[in-house]
Structures are given as C-alpha cells and as structure tokens.
Scaffold this motif. Structure first.
Motif, PDB file in Angstrom:
ATOM      1  N   GLN A 193       1.345   3.219  -5.097  1.00  0.00           N
ATOM      2  CA  GLN A 193       1.873   2.963  -6.235  1.00  0.00           C
ATOM      3  C   GLN A 193       3.340   4.063  -6.049  1.00  0.00           C
ATOM      4  O   GLN A 193       4.625   3.788  -6.788  1.00  0.00           O
ATOM      5  CB  GLN A 193       1.228   3.431  -7.533  1.00  0.00           C
ATOM      6  CG  GLN A 193       2.602   3.281  -8.699  1.00  0.00           C
ATOM      7  CD  GLN A 193       1.592   2.775  -9.755  1.00  0.00           C
ATOM      8  OE1 GLN A 193      -0.107   3.356  -9.954  1.00  0.00           O
ATOM      9  NE2 GLN A 193       1.910   2.975 -11.048  1.00  0.00           N
ATOM     10  N   GLY A 234     -10.392   0.213 -10.939  1.00  0.00           N
ATOM     11  CA  GLY A 234     -10.650  -0.829 -10.553  1.00  0.00           C
ATOM     12  C   GLY A 234      -9.594  -0.284  -9.302  1.00  0.00           C
ATOM     13  O   GLY A 234      -9.654   0.033  -8.413  1.00  0.00           O
ATOM     14  N   ALA A 235      -8.591   0.541 -10.188  1.00  0.00           N
ATOM     15  CA  ALA A 235      -7.361   1.141  -8.637  1.00  0.00           C
ATOM     16  C   ALA A 235      -8.693   2.255  -7.492  1.00  0.00           C
ATOM     17  O   ALA A 235      -9.323   3.010  -7.879  1.00  0.00           O
ATOM     18  CB  ALA A 235      -6.969   1.791  -9.591  1.00  0.00           C
ATOM     19  N   LYS A 236      -8.510   1.757  -6.543  1.00  0.00           N
ATOM     20  CA  LYS A 236      -8.252   2.749  -5.223  1.00  0.00           C
ATOM     21  C   LYS A 236      -7.638   3.564  -4.628  1.00  0.00           C
ATOM     22  O   LYS A 236      -6.436   3.686  -5.233  1.00  0.00           O
ATOM     23  CB  LYS A 236      -8.630   2.008  -3.829  1.00  0.00           C
ATOM     24  CG  LYS A 236     -10.046   0.859  -4.332  1.00  0.00           C
ATOM     25  CD  LYS A 236      -9.918   0.553  -3.655  1.00  0.00           C
ATOM     26  CE  LYS A 236     -11.095  -1.390  -3.646  1.00  0.00           C
ATOM     27  NZ  LYS A 236     -10.887  -2.757  -2.397  1.00  0.00           N
ATOM     28  N   ARG A 237      -8.334   4.801  -4.687  1.00  0.00           N
ATOM     29  CA  ARG A 237      -7.071   5.573  -3.916  1.00  0.00           C
ATOM     30  C   ARG A 237      -5.328   4.895  -3.545  1.00  0.00           C
ATOM     31  O   ARG A 237      -4.171   5.674  -3.521  1.00  0.00           O
ATOM     32  CB  ARG A 237      -7.571   6.420  -3.411  1.00  0.00           C
ATOM     33  CG  ARG A 237      -8.381   7.601  -3.710  1.00  0.00           C
ATOM     34  CD  ARG A 237      -9.012   8.835  -2.282  1.00  0.00           C
ATOM     35  NE  ARG A 237     -10.087  10.171  -3.388  1.00  0.00           N
ATOM     36  CZ  ARG A 237     -10.319  11.044  -2.278  1.00  0.00           C
ATOM     37  NH1 ARG A 237      -9.889  11.591  -1.555  1.00  0.00           N
ATOM     38  NH2 ARG A 237     -11.080  11.998  -3.120  1.00  0.00           N
ATOM     39  N   ARG A 238      -5.705   4.518  -2.321  1.00  0.00           N
ATOM     40  CA  ARG A 238      -5.037   4.070  -1.522  1.00  0.00           C
ATOM     41  C   ARG A 238      -3.254   3.029  -3.021  1.00  0.00           C
ATOM     42  O   ARG A 238      -2.720   2.833  -2.549  1.00  0.00           O
ATOM     43  CB  ARG A 238      -4.843   3.047  -0.554  1.00  0.00           C
ATOM     44  CG  ARG A 238      -5.913   1.961  -0.449  1.00  0.00           C
ATOM     45  CD  ARG A 238      -5.779   0.770   0.790  1.00  0.00           C
ATOM     46  NE  ARG A 238      -6.079   0.194   0.139  1.00  0.00           N
ATOM     47  CZ  ARG A 238      -7.772  -0.241   0.368  1.00  0.00           C
ATOM     48  NH1 ARG A 238      -8.517   0.534   1.148  1.00  0.00           N
ATOM     49  NH2 ARG A 238      -8.379  -1.828   0.298  1.00  0.00           N
ATOM     50  N   ASP A 239      -4.293   2.503  -3.859  1.00  0.00           N
ATOM     51  CA  ASP A 239      -3.314   1.819  -4.276  1.00  0.00           C
ATOM     52  C   ASP A 239      -2.526   2.393  -5.124  1.00  0.00           C
ATOM     53  O   ASP A 239      -1.812   2.236  -5.288  1.00  0.00           O
ATOM     54  CB  ASP A 239      -4.395   0.929  -5.697  1.00  0.00           C
ATOM     55  CG  ASP A 239      -5.084  -0.146  -4.490  1.00  0.00           C
ATOM     56  OD1 ASP A 239      -4.959  -0.215  -3.849  1.00  0.00           O
ATOM     57  OD2 ASP A 239      -6.488  -0.610  -5.683  1.00  0.00           O
ATOM     58  N   ILE A 240      -3.097   4.016  -5.551  1.00  0.00           N
ATOM     59  CA  ILE A 240      -2.610   4.956  -6.686  1.00  0.00           C
ATOM     60  C   ILE A 240      -1.507   5.961  -5.243  1.00  0.00           C
ATOM     61  O   ILE A 240      -0.397   6.087  -6.082  1.00  0.00           O
ATOM     62  CB  ILE A 240      -2.898   6.339  -7.094  1.00  0.00           C
ATOM     63  CG1 ILE A 240      -4.392   5.277  -7.710  1.00  0.00           C
ATOM     64  CG2 ILE A 240      -2.644   6.979  -7.873  1.00  0.00           C
ATOM     65  CD1 ILE A 240      -3.989   5.119  -8.970  1.00  0.00           C
ATOM     66  N   LYS A 273      -7.614   4.124 -12.286  1.00  0.00           N
ATOM     67  CA  LYS A 273      -9.403   4.076 -11.851  1.00  0.00           C
ATOM     68  C   LYS A 273      -9.988   3.729 -12.333  1.00  0.00           C
ATOM     69  O   LYS A 273     -11.202   3.177 -11.958  1.00  0.00           O
ATOM     70  CB  LYS A 273      -9.392   6.069 -11.409  1.00  0.00           C
ATOM     71  CG  LYS A 273      -8.323   6.371 -10.080  1.00  0.00           C
ATOM     72  CD  LYS A 273      -8.482   7.570  -9.810  1.00  0.00           C
ATOM     73  CE  LYS A 273      -7.421   7.816  -8.094  1.00  0.00           C
ATOM     74  NZ  LYS A 273      -8.107   8.767  -7.534  1.00  0.00           N
TER      75      LYS A 273
END
Ligand code: ATP
Ligand code: MG
Lengths: 220, 415
Positions: free
Chosen positions: B334, B325-331, B322
């Motif tokens: 994943q 630069g990871a957004k919520r939807r990226d996590i 995060k």
C-alpha cells in the motif's frame, strides 16, 4: 471454541517486568456470550488481544478452533483475524476520511475476495444503517459509529466477536441498543466476548468472567 | 490482497489528503519539469545550429592559409600574407578524386559607395562554383556567371543586409555602385541564411578575375595568383575525410613542405565544426542531467520525509488494518504504491509543466526575433518519468517498511 491453558503474559519495559496475566485457564464454547470484568489494569485488554490473535502469550497454550495459535506465523494469524474474528473497539477506530460503506468493506480487501459493495451494504443494513452508507464517521453519532464498526466486524461472517468496552464511549440509551444488537448476533450463533466495567452491561451476557491482577477471580 | 485493491486503497488515501499529496509531488514535479524544459531548449538550440551549419553548404571543406596553431579561421586570413594561390585550387580541382567542386576566394576589405551611402565591407572575389559549394540562393537577379568571370566583368552580387543598407527599399538590380572607387553594376542579391552565420549577408561578391585585376594589392612572388581561401565540396559525406587527406597531400607537395615541416595552410570541414558544436551540447546536456538528478534526489528526500510523517500520523489506521487482517506485505505494498503513484503523478504533471515552459520560452524567443522550435524530447520524458518513479519507490521503501513492521496492538493504542 476457545481453550486457554495457563496463559501468562509478561511485558518487559527496560528492566521492569510487568506480569499482565498470570496463569489464566478457561474454555469458551461456540455460541457463548461472555463478559469480562475487572478493575483497570487487571489484564482484560491483554487477554482480549491474545484471544483475538493480535498478541501471543509469553507462556501457556491457546487453542482456537483446536489450533495452537502460538505456533502460527504472522501471516496465518492475519488470516485468522480476517476470516474468523471481528473486533469492536471502545473508540470505534473507523477510518475518518472513508465513508461508512468503505469502512465496512475494509476487511474484505484483505480477505482475498476483493471488495464487494453489495455485501458491505447488507452488513450495514443488518445494523440498521443502510441509509448512512455514504456518510463519513464525523457525520455520524457515536452509537451509529459503533454500529458501523460492528458491521465491519461482521462483514466476513466471523465465528467470534471480541468487543473491548464497546459501550465505554456511549450513553446508557445507546449502549442498550448496541447490547441488543450483540444479543441478536449471539442468537444467530456467533460467539461473543466483551469487556465492560458496568454490571448492567454484563447482565446481558449469560456468563461473566472476573479478573483481578491477571488472574481469574470468579467465573459465573 | 488483490493488486487492484492495493491501487484503490492507495488512490483513496492520495485523494483524501489532497494537500499532503500535492506537497509530496512537488519536488518530483519541479525536477521533471526542469529536466524536460532544459534538455528541450538545449536540443532545439543544437538542432538550429546544426541546420545553419548544414545550410553553409553540403560536405563543405574550407582551406585557409596559416599554421594549424595560429588564430584565424574562415575569413580570418586577411592580415597575414596568404600562401594559397589560384593554381593550388586548380590542382585540387584536377587531382583530388574525392572532391566534386572547388571555389577559390579572394577577400578584401573595401569601401562601397552607392548614392549617398558609404559603407565599409568585405568584398569576395569568387567563381561560379562558389554559389553551389556554399549553397547560395539569390533573392533577386543572378549569381556571378562563368561569362562574368571570363570577361572580368564589373558586376557585383550583394549580401542581403548590405543591399538593404545601400539601397533601402529600392530594388538594387541594375543599380551602379563604387567599390574602392571603381564602378560596378549590381546583378543580384543573395537570400539570407539566418542569424547564426551573417557574414555573407554583409558582403559583396564580384568575379574573382575582376577582383584580381582591380582590388588585389599583393601579388604572389612568382608562385601564382594569391587567393585567401578555397571552399571545396566533397563528393559525399563519407568522402569528406579522404578529401581532406587528398587536399592536404596536394598542398604540401605544391608548397614544398617536407615530411617534418608544418603545414602553411589549414583544412577544416564543416563536419569538424559540427562535431565540436555537438560535443559542447553533449556537455551542456550532461550538466543539465546532473542538475536534474540533484533536483530529483531532493524530490525523493521530500517524498521520504512526508511519507515518514504520514506513517506516524496514520499509525492507528495501520494498526486497524492489521487487526482486520492486513499482512505485512499488504501494508508494504500500500505504501509503496502510494509513493509510486505520487511520483508518477508528479512526473506526469512535471511533463505537462515542462511542455508549458518549453512553449512559453519558444514563444518569447520567437517574439524577440529568434524562431525557436518547441520540441518535447520523448526519450527524456520517458527517462525522467522512469527515474521519478524509481526515486519515489526507493524513497517510499523505508517509510513503507516502517509501516509494515508496526505492531498492531501498539499502533491501535497510539494517539
Ligand atoms: N505494551 C505494554 N508494555 C508494558 N506494560 C503493559 C503493556 N500493555 C499493558 N501493560 C500492562 O499490563 C497490565 C494490564 O493491562 P491491560 O491493558 O490489559 O489492562 P485492562 O484491564 O485492559 O485495563 P483498562 O480497564 O484500564 O483497559 C497493566 O498493568 C498495563 O500497565
Ligand atoms: Mg483495557
């Protein structure tokens, strides 16, 4: 450019309220290198988190490159962290099972440009670790690990590098190498803010900001 | 974040934690393997039974004496006094339009003596039609002919096993034997139809006329020549239903049964039997599916459990992602992809394991003398893997949401 205006941060833990920051105002111009000093618990990390768009102030106004951060959405903040800010931590925070190269590549995959080996290799080269690309963090010395972390911070070519006690886990000799690297990056035009407890580390920076109890004590 | 990078990240995590990934897959793997092998075995069994039923004779209808409620069935009519007569069979042959062939049958338990061997067995009196209605083939010699019937010849066709019991390795053709003391000449041996319907394998068949002359103890009181069953072939599969109606109609009329009266005979088609068998297998498959569903559910709980632990273990990693630069939807993506890939792999390995189980059981059964086809049921494979992925996604959802909601600063401080 960073503009802080009366920044206040209050933590609530149950009924207890802790004021970590109490009205911090200052400006950090593009291309500056500033060190942040102060006793433990004075609010240095809290301030760094706010500057790094990881956290929002309870009160006050923070303009980053002229944009008021507290009005941005979480996704927008993630984008800013990805593109404009590089973080360096005291404990490196590398992914233990990934190679140095994969660690450096990490911000690229969240930037929308996709992973890019060549760029990651260049970043590793710029910290003098191209020959360690395939090594896992556990196979690297502390100083080398921190260099990998710095390469990761550099990969998206950010305008600001935030380092919270980057030399806290390193010996004097290695610390000097890391500080020289920061100095060199600063000379290339990057803004650098770093937290330290040691005055000889602070001596590498032109400006030192001293904090005590969440307030600026001195700005040199 | 590009989808490919999501996959790459998920795969990296899966491969760098091989033990954890393996354990996560295990539940789904076992579930899928269980479903596939179970359903396959049930289906093979069903296919075999269906095949045997078909080999009994195409579009076959049996008429036996007795009321519909009474016990008995094919060959079970011996004890009771039969109400069927040869004339009934002739009437059906001439009047029922959906019927192509009619074979009247008498049955009696007899004592057969050949050489030193003395065996009790069922002797059927049949006509030439019986071979075609029942779809018999001879292994040696010929079946009873029209001439044998006309002349009431003392000839006998032996079931496969009976021939072996009586004559061993010797060729029975042309040999003489005694049935209830009367001498007969063996003119043929039938080919076996397999395990499921072995009664003919142990029976002897003689011309119906001969049976009536020498074996029959009871005579119909004026109404005609008593027989124990009628085997009938309908003109086509679609004609079976109407043939049954016509037979019913003719026999009720001939037996003077009023509109209120109960049948004194039973009409059973092989289709009825096949349908009953199919219903049983459908229930069997349903039970398998329920068991499989439960094991997949348990697999899903396993995935959720391990992924929740994994989210806690990887809190720092999530915080770091995060921070860079990871957004919520990226996590979220994943973790969901991780769950989906894990359950897909579990499903795939489960299919492979299921296939191995099917192969091994087929081999074991074959070595025990039951030839068993190894079938990989495509629809079940697709369904099981599909369900596995759905289970993976649903059980991965909650851990993924937990991961996506983590606060980056707290996470980075997490030890
Ligand atoms: N999540 C939190 N909840 C409650 N209180 C907090 C939280 N984070 C920080 N604090 C409090 O805020 C104050 C400032 O903390 P901060 O971490 O910024 O100090 P620091 O200057 O970085 O100290 P150190 O030099 O030890 O790293 C401390 O009193 C701390 O206990
Ligand atoms: Mg701190």
């Amino acid at each position: 450019m960073i503009e802080l205006e009366n920044i206040t941060k209050v933590y609530r833990a149950g009924r207890m309220e802790v004021s970590a920051l109490r009205g911090i105002s200052c400006r950090i111009e593009d291309g500056e290198m500033v060190s942040l000093m102060g006793p433990s618990g004075s609010g240095k990390s809290t301030l760094m988190n706010i500057i790094g768009c990881l956290d929002k102030p309870t009160l006050g106004k923070y303009l980053f490159d002229g944009v008021e951060v507290s009005k941005l959405s979480d996704n927008k903040l993630a984008e800013i962290r990805n593109r404009k800010i590089g973080f360096v931590f005291q404990s490196f925070n590398l992914l233990p099972r990934a190679t140095a190269l994969a660690n450096v590549e990490l911000p690229l995959i969240y930037g929308g440009s996709g992973s890019h080996r060549q760029r990651a290799l260049q970043a590793l080269e710029s910290v003098g670790l191209a020959h360690r690309a395939k090594h896992k963090p556990s196979e690297l010395a502390g100083g080398e690990q921190q260099r990998v972390a710095i390469a990761r911070a550099l990969i998206n070519n950010p305008s600001l590098i935030l380092a919270d006690e980057p030399t806290g886990n390193l010996d004097t000799q290695t610390s000097r190498g890391i500080m020289l690297l920061f100095k060199q990056l600063n000379q290339q035009g990057m803004t650098i803010v770093l937290v330290t407890h040691e005055s000889d580390i602070a001596a590498y920076t032109r400006r030192t900001m001293k904090i005590r109890d969440g307030q600026i004590e001195a700005l040199e | 974040m590009k989808l490919w990078d999501c996959f790459a990240t998920a795969l990296q995590t899966i491969f760098s934690h091989k033990l954890r990934s393996g354990l996560t897959m295990l539940g789904i793997l076992i579930g899928v393997a269980a479903v596939i092998s179970m359903v396959s075995l049930v289906r093979s069994e069903q296919a075999m039974v269906r095949e045997s039923l078909e080999s009994l004779g195409a579009n076959l209808i049996f008429v036996t004496p007795g009321t519909p409620g009474a016990g008995g069935g094919i060959g079970g009519a011996l004890a009771s006094t039969s109400t069927l007569t040869l004339e009934d069979a002739e009437a059906i042959a001439s009047d029922a339009r959906s019927v192509s062939m009619v074979a009247p049958i008498t049955q009696s338990t007899t004592e057969v003596v050949a050489g030193g061997e003395n065996v009790g067995c069922l002797t059927l009196g049949v006509t030439v039609e019986y071979q075609y209605v029942r779809n018999f083939e001879t292994e040696q010699g010929n079946f009873i002919s029209g001439q044998d019937y006309m002349r009431s010849a003392r000839v006998v066709v032996l079931g496969n096993e009976l021939a072996e019991t009586l004559f061993g390795q010797m060729s029975p053709l042309g040999q003489r034997l005694r049935i209830n003391g009367r001498q007969f000449e063996v003119i043929g041996v039938l080919k076996s139809k397999g395990e499921a319907f072995g009664t003919e394998d142990q029976a002897a068949m003689i011309p119906l006329s001969t049976a009536q002359a020498v074996l029959s103890s009871e005579r119909a009181g004026g109404s005609g020549h008593v027989i124990q069953a009628i085997a009938i072939q309908a003109k086509s599969r679609d004609a079976i239903g109407s043939a049954q109606w016509e037979i019913n109609d003719i026999l009720r009329r001939r037996h003077h049964i009023g509109p209120e009266g109960e049948d004194d005979f039973r009409v059973i088609s092989m289709g009825d039997i096949a349908r009953t068998a199919d219903q049983m297998y459908a229930i069997g498959e349903l039970i398998m599916a329920a068991i499989a569903g439960i094991s997949l559910l348990v697999g899903g709980i396993g995935i959720m459990n391990i992924m929740l632990v994994s989210v806690t273990q990887r809190t720092r990693e999530i915080g770091l992602r995060k921070a860079v630069g990871a957004k919520r939807r990226d996590i979220l993506t994943q973790f969901l992809i991780e769950a989906a890939v894990l359950s897909l792999c579990g499903g795939a390995v489960g299919v492979a394991l299921g296939w191995v189980i099917i192969k091994i059981s087929a081999g074991v059964l074959a070595s025990m003398g039951f030839p068993f086809p190894a079938i990989l049921p495509g629809d079940v494979v697709a369904l099981a893997v599909g369900v596995a992925i759905c289970v993976g996604l649903t059980s991965g959802l909650y851990p993924a949401i937990r991961a996506a909601r983590l606060d980056p600063i707290e996470s980075l401080r997490h030890e």
